[in-house]
Scaffold this motif. Structure first.
Motif, PDB file in Angstrom:
ATOM      1  N   THR A  72      -2.278   3.687  10.854  1.00  0.00           N
ATOM      2  CA  THR A  72      -3.079   3.060   9.783  1.00  0.00           C
ATOM      3  C   THR A  72      -4.290   2.351  10.394  1.00  0.00           C
ATOM      4  N   GLU A  73      -5.377   2.319   9.628  1.00  0.00           N
ATOM      5  CA  GLU A  73      -6.586   1.630  10.064  1.00  0.00           C
ATOM      6  C   GLU A  73      -7.418   1.241   8.842  1.00  0.00           C
ATOM      7  N   PRO A  74      -7.649  -0.018   8.514  1.00  0.00           N
ATOM      8  CA  PRO A  74      -7.067  -1.172   9.214  1.00  0.00           C
ATOM      9  C   PRO A  74      -5.579  -1.331   8.926  1.00  0.00           C
ATOM     10  N   SER A  75      -4.906  -2.093   9.796  1.00  0.00           N
ATOM     11  CA  SER A  75      -3.475  -2.353   9.632  1.00  0.00           C
ATOM     12  C   SER A  75      -3.273  -3.848   9.390  1.00  0.00           C
ATOM     13  N   ASN A 131      -9.951   7.268  -4.483  1.00  0.00           N
ATOM     14  CA  ASN A 131     -10.280   5.851  -4.757  1.00  0.00           C
ATOM     15  C   ASN A 131      -9.154   4.868  -4.521  1.00  0.00           C
ATOM     16  N   ILE A 132      -8.295   5.137  -3.568  1.00  0.00           N
ATOM     17  CA  ILE A 132      -7.275   4.139  -3.201  1.00  0.00           C
ATOM     18  C   ILE A 132      -7.913   3.182  -2.194  1.00  0.00           C
ATOM     19  N   THR A 133      -7.840   1.891  -2.486  1.00  0.00           N
ATOM     20  CA  THR A 133      -8.482   0.907  -1.609  1.00  0.00           C
ATOM     21  C   THR A 133      -7.459  -0.100  -1.092  1.00  0.00           C
ATOM     22  N   PHE A 134      -7.947  -0.949  -0.178  1.00  0.00           N
ATOM     23  CA  PHE A 134      -7.081  -1.996   0.364  1.00  0.00           C
ATOM     24  C   PHE A 134      -6.634  -2.957  -0.741  1.00  0.00           C
ATOM     25  N   SER A 135      -7.450  -3.107  -1.778  1.00  0.00           N
ATOM     26  CA  SER A 135      -7.059  -3.961  -2.910  1.00  0.00           C
ATOM     27  C   SER A 135      -5.823  -3.420  -3.610  1.00  0.00           C
ATOM     28  N   ASP A 136      -5.756  -2.069  -3.718  1.00  0.00           N
ATOM     29  CA  ASP A 136      -4.569  -1.461  -4.326  1.00  0.00           C
ATOM     30  C   ASP A 136      -3.332  -1.779  -3.490  1.00  0.00           C
ATOM     31  N   PRO A 157     -10.644  13.353   4.333  1.00  0.00           N
ATOM     32  CA  PRO A 157     -10.773  11.885   4.222  1.00  0.00           C
ATOM     33  C   PRO A 157     -12.088  11.435   3.571  1.00  0.00           C
ATOM     34  N   GLU A 158     -13.021  12.388   3.373  1.00  0.00           N
ATOM     35  CA  GLU A 158     -14.226  12.047   2.619  1.00  0.00           C
ATOM     36  C   GLU A 158     -13.912  11.926   1.122  1.00  0.00           C
ATOM     37  N   LYS A 159     -12.826  12.580   0.692  1.00  0.00           N
ATOM     38  CA  LYS A 159     -12.525  12.612  -0.746  1.00  0.00           C
ATOM     39  C   LYS A 159     -11.322  11.750  -1.123  1.00  0.00           C
ATOM     40  N   ILE A 160     -10.367  11.643  -0.225  1.00  0.00           N
ATOM     41  CA  ILE A 160      -9.147  10.908  -0.582  1.00  0.00           C
ATOM     42  C   ILE A 160      -8.873   9.806   0.449  1.00  0.00           C
ATOM     43  N   THR A 161      -8.168   8.818  -0.014  1.00  0.00           N
ATOM     44  CA  THR A 161      -7.709   7.739   0.872  1.00  0.00           C
ATOM     45  C   THR A 161      -6.267   7.419   0.495  1.00  0.00           C
ATOM     46  N   GLY A 162      -5.650   6.577   1.304  1.00  0.00           N
ATOM     47  CA  GLY A 162      -4.267   6.236   0.986  1.00  0.00           C
ATOM     48  C   GLY A 162      -3.830   5.001   1.735  1.00  0.00           C
ATOM     49  N   PHE A 163      -2.717   4.451   1.309  1.00  0.00           N
ATOM     50  CA  PHE A 163      -2.130   3.348   2.072  1.00  0.00           C
ATOM     51  C   PHE A 163      -0.649   3.618   2.310  1.00  0.00           C
ATOM     52  N   ILE A 166       7.112 -16.319   6.036  1.00  0.00           N
ATOM     53  CA  ILE A 166       8.038 -15.396   6.692  1.00  0.00           C
ATOM     54  C   ILE A 166       7.385 -14.012   6.745  1.00  0.00           C
ATOM     55  N   GLU A 167       7.376 -13.444   7.961  1.00  0.00           N
ATOM     56  CA  GLU A 167       6.765 -12.116   8.114  1.00  0.00           C
ATOM     57  C   GLU A 167       7.753 -11.056   7.666  1.00  0.00           C
ATOM     58  N   LEU A 168       7.311 -10.157   6.785  1.00  0.00           N
ATOM     59  CA  LEU A 168       8.282  -9.263   6.165  1.00  0.00           C
ATOM     60  C   LEU A 168       7.975  -7.779   6.308  1.00  0.00           C
ATOM     61  N   LEU A 169       6.698  -7.397   6.325  1.00  0.00           N
ATOM     62  CA  LEU A 169       6.438  -5.959   6.412  1.00  0.00           C
ATOM     63  C   LEU A 169       5.096  -5.647   7.058  1.00  0.00           C
ATOM     64  N   GLY A 170       4.949  -4.371   7.411  1.00  0.00           N
ATOM     65  CA  GLY A 170       3.706  -3.870   7.988  1.00  0.00           C
ATOM     66  C   GLY A 170       3.081  -2.875   7.034  1.00  0.00           C
ATOM     67  N   CYS A 171       1.745  -2.789   7.089  1.00  0.00           N
ATOM     68  CA  CYS A 171       1.078  -1.868   6.159  1.00  0.00           C
ATOM     69  C   CYS A 171      -0.324  -1.546   6.654  1.00  0.00           C
ATOM     70  N   GLY A 172      -1.011  -0.715   5.921  1.00  0.00           N
ATOM     71  CA  GLY A 172      -2.395  -0.418   6.256  1.00  0.00           C
ATOM     72  C   GLY A 172      -2.900   0.789   5.495  1.00  0.00           C
ATOM     73  N   MET A 173      -4.206   1.078   5.703  1.00  0.00           N
ATOM     74  CA  MET A 173      -4.803   2.268   5.097  1.00  0.00           C
ATOM     75  C   MET A 173      -4.549   3.451   6.023  1.00  0.00           C
ATOM     76  N   VAL A 174      -4.129   4.594   5.466  1.00  0.00           N
ATOM     77  CA  VAL A 174      -3.778   5.757   6.287  1.00  0.00           C
ATOM     78  C   VAL A 174      -4.964   6.143   7.174  1.00  0.00           C
ATOM     79  N   ASP A 175      -4.706   6.244   8.484  1.00  0.00           N
ATOM     80  CA  ASP A 175      -5.746   6.582   9.454  1.00  0.00           C
ATOM     81  C   ASP A 175      -6.246   8.012   9.202  1.00  0.00           C
ATOM     82  N   PRO A 176      -7.570   8.238   9.190  1.00  0.00           N
ATOM     83  CA  PRO A 176      -8.090   9.606   8.992  1.00  0.00           C
ATOM     84  C   PRO A 176      -7.510  10.604   9.998  1.00  0.00           C
ATOM     85  N   ALA A 177      -7.098  10.126  11.197  1.00  0.00           N
ATOM     86  CA  ALA A 177      -6.504  11.038  12.189  1.00  0.00           C
ATOM     87  C   ALA A 177      -5.184  11.624  11.675  1.00  0.00           C
TER      88      ALA A 177
END
Ligand SMILES: [Zn+2]
Length: 365
Positions: A266-269, A232-237, A325-331, A293-304
């Motif tokens: 990452t997808e989305p990034s 249950n890790i989401t983009f909101s987290d 990836p059906e059970k876990i997600t990450g950023f 000011i642009e400071l960092l890059g991020c995203g949800m871990v790509d299932p690949a």
């Protein structure tokens, strides 16, 4: 050191007092830090000062002066023996060549290098969120640096323009070829292969790119990445975590905003901008009048990426399903330490950090 024994002008009491007072003063100011040298200098059987005095004064003394001479000689000898018995008491008097009234040598305590200090500050923000620190090698294999992170074979970042490769690797399979890591992301892969979720880590460290050095580039620089994998890790987290971290680093009135971007792993990034810490968002030279000011890059871990990790884990346990990836997600997120340190301290040239110039470094003490 060994001055000749002066001739006695006369054997009368005044001359003797004068001569022995000079010798007593000489004995008092002789360095006793090496007791054996002191002993040889005064009591040496062949060339000691007392032996020389005996030769020069006592032997030729008229009989009526011998008693007066002997008393003074024994006083001097006692003084020297006392100095030898209590060498520790000696430094309270002025030792020849050392003026104890001068101020001492000042040795300034060391301070953390500004880059290390910035890294510690960033890492500590995430430690407070329950993250731990992981480190990895700077010489990496193609697999950890690129392949497992979903870099297609012909991705431009693999180009030798960006990557410093280790020589004589052509005979190895492409996934085993060694290179200087171009980002700290391989440690994410190493951690996931070694450890099932949940994972919350930050990865500080040196990275290497084939970039020419200029005011904002260096072939070696520092990154801090973060990885969070759980159910249950989401983009909101991700948004909440980075928004909190930026406020902790730059002040509670800093705002963040997220723009679509692209990273292979990452997808989305997203690229993250913070409201300009110099003008508060009004627009100034530092933020190119945009207020951001642009400071960092991020995203949800790509299932690949999870698939590559699972393939490695299944070499040890064929039924491993920890990174399904059906059970876990990450950023994941990453930032450049130099860029943040330059911003925090108003440093205009990245080269100052590596110059070792004390005038620069002392400003951070
Ligand atoms: Zn600004």
């Amino acid at each position: 050191m060994n001055e000749p024994i002066p001739q006695l002008p006369s054997y009368d009491e005044a001359s003797l007092d004068n001569a022995f007072a000079t010798l007593a003063e000489e004995a008092r100011t002789t360095d006793t830090t090496d007791p054996e040298a002191f002993r040889l200098h005064w009591l040496g059987r062949k060339q000691g000062r007392l032996k020389l005095i005996t030769e020069a004064w006592l032997k030729s003394a008229p009989p009526e002066a011998k008693k007066a001479l002997g008393i003074r000689f024994n006083q001097l000898k006692q003084q020297i023996e006392a100095a030898l018995d209590a060498p520790a008491a000696k430094p309270t008097t002025a030792v020849q060549g050392i003026d104890i009234t001068l101020p001492g040598t000042l040795r300034a305590p060391g301070i953390p290098h500004p880059l290390l200090k910035t890294m510690h500050e960033i890492v500590s923000v995430f430690h407070h969120l329950g993250y731990s620190t992981n480190l990895g090698p700077q010489v990496e294999s193609d697999f950890y640096n690129f392949e497992a992170l979903n870099f297609p074979e012909n991705h431009p970042a693999r180009d030798t323009q960006d990557t410093l490769v280790i020589a004589n690797q052509q005979s190895r399979p492409s996934r085993d070829r060694l290179l200087m890591r171009t980002h700290t992301s391989p440690v994410q892969i190493r951690t996931m292969i070694a450890q099932a979720p949940p994972i919350r880590i930050v990865i500080p460290g040196k990275v290497h790119r084939n970039d020419a050095a200029d005011a904002t580039h260096s072939p070696i620089f520092h990154q801090i990445e973060g990885l969070c994998v759980d159910t249950n890790i989401t983009f909101s987290d991700l948004k909440g975590t980075l928004d909190h971290a930026m406020k902790a680093l730059f002040g509670s009135d800093v705002k963040t905003r997220f723009f679509p971007s692209f990273f292979p792993f990452t997808e989305p990034s997203a690229d993250v901008q913070i409201s300009c810490i110099f003008c508060g968002g009004k627009g100034c030279r530092k933020c190119k009048h945009s207020g951001w000011i642009e400071l960092l890059g991020c995203g949800m871990v790509d299932p690949a990426v999870f698939a590559a990790v699972t393939a490695e884990r299944r070499k040890i346990n064929p039924s491993d399903d920890a990174y399904n990836p059906e059970k876990i997600t990450g950023f994941a997120f990453g930032m450049g330490v130099e860029r943040i340190a330059m911003m925090l301290h108003g440093v205009s040239d990245i080269g100052h950090f590596y110059s070792g110039d004390m005038r620069f470094l002392e400003q951070f003490a």
